[in-house]
Write a protein that holds these residues in place. Structure first.
Motif, mmCIF file in Angstrom:
data_model
loop_
_atom_site.group_PDB
_atom_site.id
_atom_site.type_symbol
_atom_site.label_atom_id
_atom_site.label_comp_id
_atom_site.label_asym_id
_atom_site.label_seq_id
_atom_site.Cartn_x
_atom_site.Cartn_y
_atom_site.Cartn_z
ATOM 1 N N GLU A 132 13.392 12.153 11.668
ATOM 2 C CA GLU A 132 14.174 12.956 12.612
ATOM 3 C C GLU A 132 14.705 14.224 11.946
ATOM 4 O O GLU A 132 14.729 15.301 12.562
ATOM 5 N N LYS A 135 11.836 16.602 11.559
ATOM 6 C CA LYS A 135 11.488 17.241 12.840
ATOM 7 C C LYS A 135 12.354 18.474 13.081
ATOM 8 O O LYS A 135 11.879 19.485 13.622
ATOM 9 N N GLU A 138 10.881 21.063 10.944
ATOM 10 C CA GLU A 138 9.612 21.512 11.514
ATOM 11 C C GLU A 138 9.828 22.511 12.650
ATOM 12 O O GLU A 138 9.035 23.439 12.818
ATOM 13 N N SER A 139 10.912 22.339 13.400
ATOM 14 C CA SER A 139 11.182 23.262 14.505
ATOM 15 C C SER A 139 11.380 24.691 14.010
ATOM 16 O O SER A 139 11.076 25.654 14.717
ATOM 17 N N LYS A 182 3.371 12.494 13.864
ATOM 18 C CA LYS A 182 4.800 12.759 14.039
ATOM 19 C C LYS A 182 5.195 14.190 13.651
ATOM 20 O O LYS A 182 6.093 14.775 14.253
ATOM 21 N N LEU A 183 4.517 14.725 12.636
ATOM 22 C CA LEU A 183 4.931 16.027 12.085
ATOM 23 C C LEU A 183 3.701 16.902 11.816
ATOM 24 O O LEU A 183 3.400 17.253 10.667
#
Length: 221
Positions: A132, A135, A138-139, A182-183
């Motif tokens: 999480e 993520k 990653e954004s 996921k990523l």
């Protein structure tokens, strides 16, 4: 004729923090001497140059020490104009880069490092927490090749632990943290980052790191 500059880096070969500084120096094309430290038997020089934390990395520039990897990287960027800039030129860009670098150090890395201390359901829970956080990171990367845009910058350098060290931990422990499912954006960044000629020159080999981390994990069991 420009005066010769003495640049030494006190560090350890398998430390992501030492390697951050090496990447920054290599991006700027700075010649330096690497002084390998034994953290179980620290040299008098290290204790003299970093009397507060007594830790690596320490950059010695013309006899003057600079400590803490994040501080050293900014010092390198401001001191040497050669090569590409590590931080953006505008104040807002600088602030944003510093924010995400601090997020990696203060939020993401402590959780990721803690995974090795758990097993079973607790390990699954901590891996989920790490994903999480990644993520969120990653954004910030979406739509860009590197966090610094088309060139490697402060956040990329700070994230070198994510690019190489996590993958080696995954292999040793038989777990998966970063997956394409996921990523996906972060996975592509890892490929681009590790295939950069500067980064290849600046990071330990995967085999070398595997041997070192495997031994460290076994010692803690």
């Amino acid at each position: 004729m420009a005066a010769r500059q003495e640049v030494k880096l006190f560090g350890t070969p398998n430390s992501p923090y030492s390697r951050r500084v090496e990447i920054a120096l290599n991006l700027k094309g700075v010649d330096y001497e690497f002084v390998a430290e034994n953290l179980s038997n620290k040299s008098p020089e290290l204790l003299e140059y970093n009397p507060v934390h007594k830790m690596i990395p320490v950059l010695l520039h013309n006899g003057k020490p600079v400590v803490e990897s994040a501080v050293i990287i900014e010092y390198i960027d401001e001191t040497w104009s050669s090569g590409s800039s590590i931080l953006p030129a505008d104040p807002l860009g600088k602030a944003n880069a510093r924010f995400w670098a601090k997020f990696i150090d203060d939020k993401a890395m402590p959780v990721i490092r803690s995974i090795r201390r758990f097993q079973g359901e607790e390990q699954v829970r901590v891996i989920g927490e790490a994903v999480e956080l990644l993520k969120l990171l990653e954004s910030e990367l979406k739509g860009k090749k590197f966090f610094g845009g088309e060139t490697i910058g402060l956040v990329d350098i700070t994230a070198n632990f994510i690019a190489l060290w996590i993958g080696v931990y995954e292999e040793i422990m038989g777990i998966r943290v970063i997956t394409k499912e996921k990523l996906p954006v972060l996975c592509q960044w890892i490929d681009d980052y590790l295939n950069s000629s500067i980064v290849k020159k600046s990071l330990p080999s995967r085999d070398q790191l595997y041997e070192y981390l495997d031994l460290q994990i076994k010692k803690r069991r």
